[in-house]
Design a protein around this motif. Structure first.
Motif, mmCIF file in Angstrom:
data_model
loop_
_atom_site.group_PDB
_atom_site.id
_atom_site.type_symbol
_atom_site.label_atom_id
_atom_site.label_comp_id
_atom_site.label_asym_id
_atom_site.label_seq_id
_atom_site.Cartn_x
_atom_site.Cartn_y
_atom_site.Cartn_z
ATOM 1 N N GLN A 53 0.848 -1.191 0.000
ATOM 2 C CA GLN A 53 0.000 0.000 0.000
ATOM 3 C C GLN A 53 0.886 1.245 0.000
ATOM 4 O O GLN A 53 1.722 1.426 0.882
ATOM 5 C CB GLN A 53 -0.897 0.010 1.232
ATOM 6 N N LEU A 54 0.697 2.105 -1.003
ATOM 7 C CA LEU A 54 1.398 3.388 -1.073
ATOM 8 C C LEU A 54 0.376 4.486 -0.822
ATOM 9 O O LEU A 54 -0.521 4.717 -1.639
ATOM 10 C CB LEU A 54 2.052 3.573 -2.441
ATOM 11 N N LEU A 55 0.474 5.154 0.317
ATOM 12 C CA LEU A 55 -0.357 6.310 0.636
ATOM 13 C C LEU A 55 0.456 7.559 0.353
ATOM 14 O O LEU A 55 1.623 7.655 0.758
ATOM 15 C CB LEU A 55 -0.790 6.273 2.106
ATOM 16 N N SER A 56 -0.144 8.519 -0.333
ATOM 17 C CA SER A 56 0.629 9.700 -0.708
ATOM 18 C C SER A 56 -0.226 10.961 -0.680
ATOM 19 O O SER A 56 -1.447 10.911 -0.825
ATOM 20 C CB SER A 56 1.241 9.515 -2.103
ATOM 21 N N PHE A 57 0.439 12.081 -0.477
ATOM 22 C CA PHE A 57 -0.215 13.387 -0.549
ATOM 23 C C PHE A 57 0.848 14.410 -0.921
ATOM 24 O O PHE A 57 2.037 14.089 -1.048
ATOM 25 C CB PHE A 57 -0.935 13.746 0.761
ATOM 26 N N ASN A 58 0.453 15.634 -1.132
ATOM 27 C CA ASN A 58 1.386 16.656 -1.616
ATOM 28 C C ASN A 58 0.858 18.045 -1.274
ATOM 29 O O ASN A 58 -0.321 18.220 -0.981
ATOM 30 C CB ASN A 58 1.556 16.540 -3.141
ATOM 31 N N ASP A 59 1.765 19.011 -1.273
ATOM 32 C CA ASP A 59 1.400 20.427 -1.119
ATOM 33 C C ASP A 59 0.568 20.694 0.139
ATOM 34 O O ASP A 59 -0.456 21.367 0.094
ATOM 35 C CB ASP A 59 0.662 20.921 -2.368
ATOM 36 N N LEU A 60 1.033 20.175 1.261
ATOM 37 C CA LEU A 60 0.349 20.421 2.532
ATOM 38 C C LEU A 60 0.457 21.885 2.945
ATOM 39 O O LEU A 60 -0.475 22.468 3.497
ATOM 40 C CB LEU A 60 0.927 19.520 3.621
ATOM 41 N N ASP A 115 6.504 20.425 -0.988
ATOM 42 C CA ASP A 115 5.771 21.576 -0.444
ATOM 43 C C ASP A 115 4.990 21.192 0.806
ATOM 44 O O ASP A 115 3.842 21.593 0.992
ATOM 45 C CB ASP A 115 4.844 22.195 -1.488
ATOM 46 N N MET A 116 5.636 20.444 1.658
ATOM 47 C CA MET A 116 5.037 20.155 2.954
ATOM 48 C C MET A 116 4.988 21.419 3.802
ATOM 49 O O MET A 116 4.094 21.600 4.638
ATOM 50 C CB MET A 116 5.838 19.075 3.693
ATOM 51 N N VAL A 117 5.959 22.290 3.591
ATOM 52 C CA VAL A 117 6.057 23.534 4.344
ATOM 53 C C VAL A 117 6.176 24.693 3.363
ATOM 54 O O VAL A 117 6.328 24.517 2.164
ATOM 55 C CB VAL A 117 7.273 23.514 5.297
ATOM 56 N N GLY A 118 6.147 25.902 3.914
ATOM 57 C CA GLY A 118 6.254 27.102 3.099
ATOM 58 C C GLY A 118 4.884 27.612 2.706
ATOM 59 O O GLY A 118 3.967 26.835 2.472
ATOM 60 N N ALA A 119 4.736 28.947 2.662
ATOM 61 C CA ALA A 119 3.432 29.569 2.399
ATOM 62 C C ALA A 119 2.394 29.025 3.369
ATOM 63 O O ALA A 119 1.251 28.763 3.022
ATOM 64 C CB ALA A 119 3.003 29.343 0.956
ATOM 65 N N SER A 120 2.805 28.847 4.616
ATOM 66 C CA SER A 120 1.981 28.191 5.626
ATOM 67 C C SER A 120 1.164 29.207 6.419
ATOM 68 O O SER A 120 1.583 30.365 6.581
ATOM 69 C CB SER A 120 2.867 27.413 6.604
ATOM 70 N N PRO A 121 0.017 28.784 6.961
ATOM 71 C CA PRO A 121 -0.712 29.640 7.897
ATOM 72 C C PRO A 121 0.142 29.964 9.114
ATOM 73 O O PRO A 121 1.141 29.292 9.397
ATOM 74 C CB PRO A 121 -1.924 28.784 8.283
ATOM 75 N N ASN A 148 9.355 23.475 -4.345
ATOM 76 C CA ASN A 148 9.936 24.807 -4.432
ATOM 77 C C ASN A 148 9.808 25.572 -3.125
ATOM 78 O O ASN A 148 10.708 26.344 -2.737
ATOM 79 C CB ASN A 148 9.300 25.609 -5.572
ATOM 80 N N HIS A 149 8.712 25.360 -2.386
ATOM 81 C CA HIS A 149 8.524 26.134 -1.153
ATOM 82 C C HIS A 149 9.428 25.660 -0.020
ATOM 83 O O HIS A 149 9.579 26.380 0.972
ATOM 84 C CB HIS A 149 7.060 26.096 -0.727
ATOM 85 N N GLU A 150 10.013 24.499 -0.148
ATOM 86 C CA GLU A 150 11.008 24.104 0.851
ATOM 87 C C GLU A 150 12.236 25.011 0.800
ATOM 88 O O GLU A 150 13.073 24.988 1.714
ATOM 89 C CB GLU A 150 11.422 22.649 0.646
ATOM 90 N N PHE A 151 12.334 25.834 -0.252
ATOM 91 C CA PHE A 151 13.480 26.741 -0.396
ATOM 92 C C PHE A 151 13.120 28.193 -0.106
ATOM 93 O O PHE A 151 13.925 29.090 -0.367
ATOM 94 C CB PHE A 151 14.077 26.607 -1.804
#
Length: 597
Positions: A53-60, A115-121, A148-151
């Protein structure tokens, strides 16, 4: 609201593996269903095939609390062709959904597309995204690519998020030292200028007993054009396809035949519904954008592509270089969806039996119990953020949205920057705001505790989290015309970036034309007067645009640069000066750009 129906799609096509495996593909396909199940639960002697099972997500993007407004909804297509929206997202619910999904799946790996981080609330961004890394650790994320937002804060800060330690200027926020990510960030195509080597691990191998799956992580090659110059200083970003193909060979030489690419680049599906049939017209027909060319050129040795960046939802088959369909997925953004993919591992070849690959996006609905550990995490960080975040900065009469070619929120920010620019220099003529810098709208009835129409600093931070400064620069009228044309030409020809204008700039965008001609030069007006090519116009932008970012090189060629305070300060000042409880500010009318189509 009940959880959305699950749409599972199966694909039947040839194996990727050794020559011997290909020669006996028909026999293996026939035997697969009977042999795959005994190995699934792990209670019997392992069979030839093992479902992983591969669970995935992006741009949190650090969205720990449920996103508000349209940012916290997904669109679901109904059997009769109509659509409905479902409230979704929030790490308390994401944790519950992932944990429920893993039940009964001893072979389960969780990956992310950057993009787990960056542009965060504010809840995360105020603390340089330490709360998000802590939450991802609790989610048991196994691996992610950089985005890109990790940078946004540079390579050194990214290394701190990976390895831990207190922030170099803000120090430690609690009595415990930040320990960093338990999972590896992969940055195969991000090289140090001096050493020529990746700044973080290029790949990682997940192992469970005798099953091994390699992960290669890359971000889009164009990252320098959408991140501040300071954020990517000293770095080189290499071609995504060349990099993935290079490290696929490295993994194969190490005996790893099952490979997943985590790519922070994406596509644009033909429908906004998360569960539409991407392949209704045939494999690869329901999606466009950069990921299509990437997927068509990444080596067939890669078995699946987890993507991101465009914040869209799709589960599509795109042919690999050999012409065989391959699964490409994206789970929208902000933790509203996750993708559940089954990869059937062939113990004989060590490869994925692509005949059995299936995948579907699942809604992170809010009708499940909240994960208590995430509730506790959010409460702990909210206690630290509250004195800053709960401060009132203005009042609105209705939702101020962030959708459309010209958005009410984008217009409001441009107006705020023009007003602030005039404070700095009365000669300021107009303001332009990049749409990617507007991360959310303002919601009239956000949190019940704050009262309807109240805008808090935390909400303003969610709209503009980058801490860009407001810069004033001089341009000729001819340069202003060129800037507007660069919205739809050059680097932005394929995917236009329409700048949000202050109220005193108007023009027509003719979509029946192509390239730069889509901007009707004779229609451009500043304060109601035609642009004078030889006159000087003092333009307010943020520091990212002032450096030529987002494909606007002419904005990087201004003169007489004057640097002001950060952009959120400009927005706060504007809201404070122009709104009260009895006279809240109304959403701007989006009538500055006339669109012909």
């Amino acid at each position: 609201m009940p959880a959305a129906p699950r749409r599972t799609r199966r694909r039947t096509f040839a194996f990727l593996g050794t020559t011997a495996a290909l020669a006996t593909a028909a026999a293996l396909t026939a035997a697969l269903p009977a042999q795959a199940h005994p190995g699934h639960g792990g209670h019997q002697h392992p069979g030839r095939y093992q479902d992983v099972q591969l669970l995935s997500f992006n741009d949190l993007h650090g969205n720990l609390e449920p996103p508000s407004g349209s940012s916290g909804r997904v669109t679901e297509r109904q059997p009769d062709g109509t659509t409905k929206t479902i409230d979704a997202g929030g790490v308390e619910y994401l944790a519950t959904h992932l944990r429920q999904a893993r039940q009964g799946h001893p072979y389960s790996v969780t990956a992310a597309g950057g993009d787990m981080v960056g542009a965060s609330p504010l809840l995360s961004g105020l603390f340089h995204d330490e709360p998000t890394i802590e939450a991802l650790n609790k989610l048991k994320l196994d691996v992610t690519s950089v985005g890109n937002h990790e940078f946004d804060e540079g390579a050194r800060e990214l290394a701190r998020l990976q390895n831990g330690g207190c922030h170099p200027t803000d120090g430690c926020y609690t009595d415990k030292k930040f320990k960093g990510a338990d999972f590896p960030y992969l940055a195969a195509n991000v090289l140090d200028d001096k050493t020529g080597k990746p700044i973080l691990k290029p790949y990682w191998v997940w192992k469970k007993k005798d099953v091994r799956i390699g992960f290669i992580g890359v971000t889009l090659e164009g990252t320098p054009g959408i991140v501040s110059a300071d954020g990517v200083k000293g770095l080189k970003f290499k071609d995504e396809v060349e990099t993935i193909n290079k490290y696929a060979k490295v993994l194969q030489r190490q005996g790893v035949q099952s490979i997943v690419a985590l790519i922070h680049e994406g596509g644009f599906p033909a429908s906004g519904s998360y569960n539409y049939d991407c392949d209704a017209g045939g494999a690869g027909t329901g999606i466009s954008g950069p990921i299509v060319d990437i997927a068509k050129n990444v080596t067939p040795a890669v078995d699946a592509l987890v993507t991101g960046h465009t914040h869209n939802a799709y589960v599509c088959d795109i042919p690999d270089p050999s012409g065989r369909p391959r699964m490409v997925t994206s789970a929208a953004s902000f933790g509203r969806l996750y993708t559940d993919t089954t990869l059937t591992y062939d113990r004989r070849t060590g490869d994925i039996a692509r005949t059995a690959v299936k995948s579907a996006n699942r809604v992170v609905s809010r009708d499940v119990p909240k994960a208590q550990d995430m509730t506790d995490l959010i409460a702990r960080w909210n206690t630290l953020a509250a004195p800053i975040g709960n401060r009132t900065i203005g009042y609105i009469s209705a939702d101020i949205g962030n959708t459309g070619t010209e958005s009410p929120m984008g217009d409001l920010i441009a107006d705020a920057q023009l007003a602030y620019g005039k404070e700095l220099d009365p000669r300021t003529s107009l303001a332009l705001m990049n749409p990617g810098g507007v991360r959310a709208g303002l919601t009239y009835a956000a949190k019940g505790a704050e009262g309807d129409g109240v805008v808090t600093y935390a909400e303003g931070f969610t709209v503009q989290p980058f801490a860009n400064t407001v810069n004033l620069q001089d341009f000729t009228g001819a340069q202003l015309v060129q800037v507007l044309k660069e919205q739809v030409s050059g680097a932005n020809a394929a995917a236009p970036k329409i700048l949000q204008p202050s109220a005193n700039l108007t023009y027509t965008l003719d979509l029946t034309k192509s390239g730069a001609d889509r901007v009707v030069t004779d229609s451009i007006r500043v304060n109601g007067a035609p642009v004078d090519p030889s006159a000087t116009y003092r333009i307010a932008t943020n520091s990212f645009l002032a450096g030529g970012g987002d494909g606007f090189p002419t904005l990087g060629a201004g003169t007489g640069d004057l640097v002001g305070a950060d952009d959120l300060t400009a927005l706060e000042k504007y809201l404070t000066a122009n709104s009260t409880p009895s006279a809240p500010i109304a959403p701007p009318a989006t009538n500055r750009i006339t669109i012909t189509q």
